[in-house]
Enzyme design. Structure first.
Site, PDB file in Angstrom:
ATOM      1  N   ASP A  47       0.840  -1.199   0.000  1.00 37.98           N
ATOM      2  CA  ASP A  47       0.000   0.000   0.000  1.00 37.98           C
ATOM      3  C   ASP A  47       0.875   1.249   0.000  1.00 37.98           C
ATOM      4  OD1 ASP A  47      -2.298  -1.511   0.089  1.00 37.98           O
ATOM      5  OD2 ASP A  47      -2.476  -1.424   2.278  1.00 37.98           O
ATOM      6  N   TYR A  75       7.105  -8.317   8.296  1.00 37.77           N
ATOM      7  CA  TYR A  75       6.841  -6.881   8.391  1.00 37.77           C
ATOM      8  C   TYR A  75       7.243  -6.333   9.749  1.00 37.77           C
ATOM      9  CZ  TYR A  75       3.743  -7.693   4.372  1.00 37.77           C
ATOM     10  OH  TYR A  75       3.224  -8.046   3.146  1.00 37.77           O
ATOM     11  N   TYR A 179      -3.414  -9.246   5.712  1.00 39.94           N
ATOM     12  CA  TYR A 179      -3.502  -7.788   5.831  1.00 39.94           C
ATOM     13  C   TYR A 179      -3.058  -7.376   7.236  1.00 39.94           C
ATOM     14  CZ  TYR A 179      -5.906  -7.251   1.375  1.00 39.94           C
ATOM     15  OH  TYR A 179      -6.221  -7.247   0.034  1.00 39.94           O
ATOM     16  N   LEU A 200       4.424   1.068   8.475  1.00 45.15           N
ATOM     17  CA  LEU A 200       4.496  -0.329   8.048  1.00 45.15           C
ATOM     18  C   LEU A 200       5.650  -0.499   7.068  1.00 45.15           C
ATOM     19  CD1 LEU A 200       3.255  -3.194   8.022  1.00 45.15           C
ATOM     20  CD2 LEU A 200       1.755  -2.421   6.157  1.00 45.15           C
TER      21      LEU A 200
END
Length: 317
Positions: A47, A75, A179, A200
């Site tokens: 994103d 992540y 997600y 993120l």
């Protein structure tokens, strides 16, 4: 008259460090222009909010990208506790606020609930399509799709790295399609205070890390072009950044075959390998000159099936 520069057939893997505030597709288009590449595609959408590892496959490598797409991702995420937003990130509108009065022990207890396999509903502010339209377009129009199918995800590891001033930093290793915003939103609900993502960063896809020596930012790529006036020289320099196919498919075992068998595979002939009976995938190489041919599957009767071959090698056989 403008001179039209013919696009190049480039094969390789570029490890790009994506910056925040730009879509993965926009990054891809920039990179294609820099390399003057005919064909390219990225692995694993990030994103605009997210930064980090965005591998880009060029040319024929795109047909093998699935072997990296389906691998686990890692992540680093920073979340703010006490505020729930409609997008589960800092760009959304706050829909709930609550004072935070939590201990590390309470946070750890709830975090541990996310380990393992579970079902996850994609967030409304995502690019997943419903009836051909991205979900975020429904969300922006105030339409909530309630019958979205939940997907099976898996959290292999989730670690609390820091907790300070209502902010938590986590490291999450998860399956494809997870997600992180939804994980944080759900964690906020579990903690009964709300939470949303404020930062993120993807630091790894399977065995490939953001710390790899070839990782480069788009800005660094642009500087390389600017610093070398000779176009051919700059392209040669940039090509040194490209990694071989092995970085995508290194987890698949190798099989070395004779020139004759390679010709038969290319021509679609039926081939049986008596020494191999397991139904599995192999990287196929020509054993004398070690040319990578492609990936084939071998059934339980020893026959080579479902081959995905490099088009560029066909002219040599």
């Amino acid at each position: 008259m403008l001179k039209i520069i013919k696009k190049q057939n480039i094969n390789g893997l570029l490890l790009l460090d994506k910056s925040i505030g730009v879509t993965s597709n926009k990054i891809l288009q920039y990179v294609k222009i820099i390399f003057n590449a005919k064909k390219a595609g990225y692995i694993g959408t990030l994103d605009p909010l997210a930064s980090g590892l965005l591998p880009i496959c060029f040319g024929e490598y795109t047909k093998f990208s699935q072997y990296l797409v389906n691998k686990n991702k890692t992540y680093l995420v920073t979340a703010l506790l006490g505020e729930k937003t409609n997008t589960a990130d800092k760009y959304g509108s706050i829909i709930k606020k609550k004072n935070v009065n939590l201990t590390i022990e309470e946070i750890l207890k709830k975090i541990n609930l996310f380990k393992g396999e579970s079902k996850q509903k994609p967030p409304m502010y995502s690019a997943i399509k419903y009836k051909g339209i991205p979900l975020y377009k429904y969300a922006r129009a105030g339409i909530n799709i309630t019958n979205l199918k939940k997907k099976t995800i898996k959290i292999y590891q989730i670690k609390l790295l820091n907790f300070y001033q209502n902010k938590i930093k986590l490291q999450i290793n998860c399956s494809k399609g997870t997600y992180i915003r939804s994980i944080i939103d759900d964690l906020g609900d579990q903690l009964n205070c709300g939470a949303h993502v404020i930062k993120l960063r993807r630091i790894a896809i399977s065995h490939i890390s953001i710390l790899h020596k070839n990782v480069i930012t788009l800005e660094q790529l642009k500087i390389l072009i600017m610093n070398y006036k000779n176009h051919k020289l700059s392209i040669l320099l940039i090509k040194k950044l490209l990694l071989p196919i092995n970085y995508i498919i290194c987890h698949i075992p190798k099989l070395y075959l004779s020139n004759l068998l390679i010709k038969k595979i290319i021509n679609g002939k039926k081939i049986k390998l008596t020494s191999i009976i397991d139904k599995t995938k192999f990287q196929i190489f020509e054993k004398k000159i070690l040319n990578f041919i492609g990936i084939c599957q071998i059934n339980n009767k020893g026959y080579i099936i479902k081959c995905k071959l490099m088009n560029s090698i066909k002219k040599f056989y």
